[in-house]
Each structure stands twice: as structure tokens, then as C-alpha cells.
Scaffold this motif. Structure first.
Motif: not given
Length: 182
Positions: A151-179
Motif C-alpha cells: 500500500s503506497a498510503r501505508k508508506y506515505g506515498k501516492s499510488s499514482i506517483d510511482g515512487n513506492l520503491m524509493e521507501v526503504r521499508e517497502a523494499r524491505d517488505a518485498v525482500k523479506e516476502f521474496v526471501k
């Protein structure tokens, strides 16, 4: 090992594209990766139901069959799906429809596809129920769906801006999920 990354957003420079790139980086070195970003998939219709007559689909040259084939030939497939109006977007549904042609009369392909490990990553600010139902057609009934909602909103981002993966916590969540799944 082989991985297929299927990003269903048709938007250039959006969250799904940056997520696809990030996951590719996570898998690089361990997997031979095939990626589909902004796929060209023609929805079913106006064809006379040729797939039910074991005839060639008039749209078989777009990306849908290549995507299904990539999943069948991979050890793991990553589906990146945006939320449009609380459901997977039309591109995902067109891919889903086109499975009719790909699998019609080819039970061995369907069984191979269903045996592949799949990860579903959803860019969504709303619920997951509609995604669970849509993804249920891609995994055996007895198998748990491996799904992460970002959720972009959870990380303080807007869905339409395309910048969700700039947030370290979002990247960490993806990395942990994939792992955790691999």
C-alpha cells in the motif's frame, strides 16, 4: 534456476515497473530471469470461440502465450498486479482469459503451469479479497497463495506517483516476502 516476472501494469514509470526492476535485482545471480513489463495482451472476443474448436487464436502473437510459456518453463513466477477499482487491472484479466486458448486441449501444460511456485505482489490501498479470488485460478486449490499487498498510503506515498520503491521499508517488505517464499 529460472524465474519469470510478469508485471501487468501498462503504465510507464509506475510502481509496478519499479517493483519489477527491484525484484529482478533481488533474483539476479541466482536465477535466469525473463521479464514482461507493460505486456501487450489482447482480450478475448470477436473470434468465434476458436479455442473451443481447437483452432489457432487470432491473437496468439501477442504476449499472453509467451507469458504462460515463461511461467511453465520457470521454477518461480512473480506476478505484479496493480489495483484498479478494487480489482486486478484489465491486463491481468485479459491474461487470465487467454489461458483458455493456451491450455485448451493441453492438460499437460496446465498441470505444469499449476505446479510452478508463484508469488503475487499487489499494489493496492484497499482489500485483498478480490485478488485472492482472481489468483485462485493460478494455484492449486490446496495450496496457500503467496501474496503481498503493498500500500503506497501505508508508506506515505501516492499510488499514482510511482515512487513506492524509493521507501526503504517497502523494499524491505518485498525482500523479506521474496526471501520467505523462496
Amino acid at each position: 534456476m529460472r524465474a519469470a516476472i510478469l508485471s501487468f501494469s501498462l503504465r510507464n514509470g509506475g510502481n509496478c515497473e519499479s517493483l519489477s526492476s527491484y525484484i529482478s535485482g533481488l533474483l539476479e545471480g541466482s536465477f535466469d530471469i525473463t521479464t514482461f513489463d507493460r505486456p501487450r495482451i489482447t482480450p478475448c472476443g470477436n473470434c468465434g470461440y476458436v479455442c473451443f474448436r481447437n483452432q489457432r487464436c487470432p491473437f496468439s502473437q501477442d504476449d499472453a502465450c509467451r507469458m504462460y510459456e515463461a511461467v511453465c518453463e520457470s521454477d518461480v513466477a512473480v506476478y505484479i498486479v496493480p489495483n484498479y477499482c478494487d480489482y486486478p487491472n484489465a491486463c491481468f484479466f485479459a491474461f487470465n482469459e487467454r489461458g483458455q486458448y493456451f491450455f485448451q486441449g493441453h492438460d499437460e501444460k496446465y498441470e505444469k503451469y499449476m505446479r510452478r511456485k508463484k508469488l503475487f505482489l499487489v499494489i493496492s490501498n484497499t482489500g485483498k479479497e478480490n485478488f485472492e479470488k482472481a489468483f485462485s485460478y493460478h494455484v492449486p486449490a490446496e495450496e496457500k497463495q503467496n501474496m503481498l499487498i503493498l500500500s503506497a498510503r501505508k508508506y506515505g506515498k501516492s499510488s499514482i506517483d510511482g515512487n513506492l520503491m524509493e521507501v526503504r521499508e517497502a523494499r524491505d517488505a518485498v525482500k523479506e516476502f521474496v526471501k520467505s517464499v523462496l
